[in-house]
Design a protein around this motif. Structure first.
Motif, PDB file in Angstrom:
ATOM      1  N   ILE A 287       0.838  -1.195   0.000  1.00  0.00           N
ATOM      2  CA  ILE A 287       0.000   0.000   0.000  1.00  0.00           C
ATOM      3  C   ILE A 287       0.876   1.250   0.000  1.00  0.00           C
ATOM      4  N   ALA A 288       0.481   2.239  -0.771  1.00  0.00           N
ATOM      5  CA  ALA A 288       1.262   3.483  -0.880  1.00  0.00           C
ATOM      6  C   ALA A 288       0.993   4.403   0.300  1.00  0.00           C
ATOM      7  N   THR A 289       1.462   3.991   1.469  1.00  0.00           N
ATOM      8  CA  THR A 289       1.362   4.848   2.655  1.00  0.00           C
ATOM      9  C   THR A 289       2.578   5.776   2.697  1.00  0.00           C
ATOM     10  N   PRO A 290       2.477   6.898   3.421  1.00  0.00           N
ATOM     11  CA  PRO A 290       3.627   7.813   3.521  1.00  0.00           C
ATOM     12  C   PRO A 290       4.897   7.125   4.017  1.00  0.00           C
ATOM     13  N   MET A 291       4.745   6.120   4.894  1.00  0.00           N
ATOM     14  CA  MET A 291       5.905   5.450   5.462  1.00  0.00           C
ATOM     15  C   MET A 291       6.736   4.734   4.397  1.00  0.00           C
ATOM     16  N   ILE A 292       6.080   4.038   3.470  1.00  0.00           N
ATOM     17  CA  ILE A 292       6.855   3.277   2.483  1.00  0.00           C
ATOM     18  C   ILE A 292       7.191   4.094   1.227  1.00  0.00           C
ATOM     19  N   MET A 293       6.536   5.252   1.102  1.00  0.00           N
ATOM     20  CA  MET A 293       6.803   6.077  -0.091  1.00  0.00           C
ATOM     21  C   MET A 293       7.753   7.233   0.203  1.00  0.00           C
ATOM     22  N   GLN A 294       8.536   7.120   1.288  1.00  0.00           N
ATOM     23  CA  GLN A 294       9.548   8.124   1.591  1.00  0.00           C
ATOM     24  C   GLN A 294      10.664   8.045   0.551  1.00  0.00           C
ATOM     25  N   GLU A 295      11.447   9.112   0.489  1.00  0.00           N
ATOM     26  CA  GLU A 295      12.491   9.199  -0.538  1.00  0.00           C
ATOM     27  C   GLU A 295      13.471   8.028  -0.505  1.00  0.00           C
ATOM     28  N   ASP A 296      13.789   7.536   0.705  1.00  0.00           N
ATOM     29  CA  ASP A 296      14.788   6.465   0.798  1.00  0.00           C
ATOM     30  C   ASP A 296      14.237   5.089   0.442  1.00  0.00           C
ATOM     31  N   THR A 297      12.928   4.965   0.352  1.00  0.00           N
ATOM     32  CA  THR A 297      12.325   3.662   0.029  1.00  0.00           C
ATOM     33  C   THR A 297      11.487   3.685  -1.246  1.00  0.00           C
ATOM     34  N   LYS A 298      11.149   4.869  -1.719  1.00  0.00           N
ATOM     35  CA  LYS A 298      10.222   4.998  -2.850  1.00  0.00           C
ATOM     36  C   LYS A 298      10.698   4.245  -4.089  1.00  0.00           C
ATOM     37  N   ALA A 299      11.987   4.377  -4.423  1.00  0.00           N
ATOM     38  CA  ALA A 299      12.520   3.725  -5.624  1.00  0.00           C
ATOM     39  C   ALA A 299      12.413   2.208  -5.536  1.00  0.00           C
ATOM     40  N   ALA A 300      12.714   1.663  -4.360  1.00  0.00           N
ATOM     41  CA  ALA A 300      12.633   0.212  -4.172  1.00  0.00           C
ATOM     42  C   ALA A 300      11.187  -0.270  -4.295  1.00  0.00           C
ATOM     43  N   VAL A 301      10.258   0.505  -3.739  1.00  0.00           N
ATOM     44  CA  VAL A 301       8.843   0.139  -3.819  1.00  0.00           C
ATOM     45  C   VAL A 301       8.365   0.172  -5.265  1.00  0.00           C
ATOM     46  N   GLU A 302       8.760   1.214  -5.987  1.00  0.00           N
ATOM     47  CA  GLU A 302       8.342   1.324  -7.392  1.00  0.00           C
ATOM     48  C   GLU A 302       8.934   0.201  -8.245  1.00  0.00           C
ATOM     49  N   ALA A 303      10.160  -0.219  -7.920  1.00  0.00           N
ATOM     50  CA  ALA A 303      10.769  -1.346  -8.642  1.00  0.00           C
ATOM     51  C   ALA A 303      10.015  -2.636  -8.340  1.00  0.00           C
ATOM     52  N   PHE A 304       9.656  -2.833  -7.074  1.00  0.00           N
ATOM     53  CA  PHE A 304       8.903  -4.029  -6.679  1.00  0.00           C
ATOM     54  C   PHE A 304       7.542  -4.071  -7.368  1.00  0.00           C
ATOM     55  N   ALA A 305       6.957  -2.901  -7.560  1.00  0.00           N
ATOM     56  CA  ALA A 305       5.620  -2.824  -8.162  1.00  0.00           C
ATOM     57  C   ALA A 305       5.573  -3.471  -9.546  1.00  0.00           C
ATOM     58  N   GLN A 306       6.698  -3.549 -10.222  1.00  0.00           N
ATOM     59  CA  GLN A 306       6.724  -4.157 -11.548  1.00  0.00           C
ATOM     60  C   GLN A 306       6.517  -5.672 -11.495  1.00  0.00           C
ATOM     61  N   HIS A 307       6.643  -6.257 -10.278  1.00  0.00           N
ATOM     62  CA  HIS A 307       6.380  -7.688 -10.104  1.00  0.00           C
ATOM     63  C   HIS A 307       4.921  -7.964  -9.742  1.00  0.00           C
ATOM     64  N   ILE A 308       4.150  -6.901  -9.538  1.00  0.00           N
ATOM     65  CA  ILE A 308       2.725  -7.033  -9.224  1.00  0.00           C
ATOM     66  C   ILE A 308       1.957  -7.108 -10.545  1.00  0.00           C
ATOM     67  N   PRO A 309       1.036  -8.059 -10.704  1.00  0.00           N
ATOM     68  CA  PRO A 309       0.322  -8.163 -11.979  1.00  0.00           C
ATOM     69  C   PRO A 309      -0.303  -6.851 -12.454  1.00  0.00           C
ATOM     70  N   LEU A 310      -0.846  -6.039 -11.544  1.00  0.00           N
ATOM     71  CA  LEU A 310      -1.430  -4.756 -11.953  1.00  0.00           C
ATOM     72  C   LEU A 310      -0.383  -3.651 -12.118  1.00  0.00           C
TER      73      LEU A 310
END
Length: 244
Positions: A183-206
């Motif tokens: 989930i795109a909460t402020p905690m995981i979408m901080q600058e130091d984690t945002k890139a990793a989360v966005e990269a992981f999102a490419q493994h999600i079917p949607l």
């Protein structure tokens, strides 16, 4: 008419993050909402922002006495409770070998025992209300493997949900579990984690992470009478991750 008109709800872990999103959605849909959390400052601020139909109560969800107090205060303020969202929880990313017994028992208490205590405390109030809906927030890791401790307790929430659903059906109380993915909460979408989360999102079917409102919409559905024939079931909001 608003979908939660006439409903009285308790939402744990509601001072911030997903719990806050659920509380905001419930207020918009006409519910009277009791928000609980250990973070008194943020909880009080959110309740003030939400207005006269919101009440904040500081709560340790692992304390049976605190649960009794929350239910009593909710009834005194708004009447018998007919919705409970067991949202409070923690995560821990350690291996089995790194995890201490104290750490393991803490995550079990917060993620698992609190759900048992919440359901036990709320059932008499829901009986007075003539029925109700309990929504237990699990995780996609209540369906597939993840970190030790977190996965175990989220699987337990799923099992408790089914057991409680069968036991409570004759009271007119429904019990379901929600299984969010990333989930795109402020905690995981901080600058130091945002890139990793966005990269992981490419493994999600949607190919994206969920917005908070997408989970809140599912919780709203289960809290409302729209889901009147659903009990003992898992509702997955993970963009297809567990379908792979």
């Amino acid at each position: 008419m608003a979908r939660l008109e006439g409903k009285v709800a308790i939402i744990t872990g509601a001072a911030q993050g997903m719990g806050a999103a659920h509380a905001q959605k419930f207020i918009k849909e006409g519910a009277k909402v009791v928000l609980t959390d250990l973070n008194e400052e943020k909880g009080q601020a959110l309740a003030a922002e939400l207005g006269e139909n919101a009440l904040f109560i500081k709560q340790n969800v692992t304390s049976e006495a605190d649960w009794a107090n929350v239910v009593a205060e909710a009834e005194a303020a708004f009447g018998p409770v007919n919705v409970l969202v067991n949202n409070a929880g923690i995560t821990m990313a350690k291996s089995i070998l790194q995890t201490t017994e104290e750490e393991y028992r803490r995550i079990v208490d917060i993620n698992q025992v609190s759900v048992f205590l919440g359901m036990k405390a709320i059932i008499p109030s829901m009986q007075k209300a003539g029925g109700g809906s309990i929504v237990n927030i699990s995780s996609m890791n209540g369906l597939v493997a993840g970190a030790i401790g977190y996965t175990d307790t989220k699987f337990a929430v799923r099992g408790m949900t089914k057991a409680a659903a069968i036991e409570c059906a004759h009271y007119g109380i429904r019990v379901n579990s929600v299984h969010p993915g990333v989930i795109a909460t402020p905690m995981i979408m901080q600058e130091d984690t945002k890139a990793a989360v966005e990269a992981f999102a490419q493994h999600i079917p949607l190919k994206r992470v969920a917005e908070s409102e997408e989970v809140s919409n599912m919780v709203l559905f289960l809290a409302s009478d729209d889901s009147s024939y659903s009990t003992g079931s898992e509702f997955v909001v993970d963009g297809g991750m567990t379908a792979q």
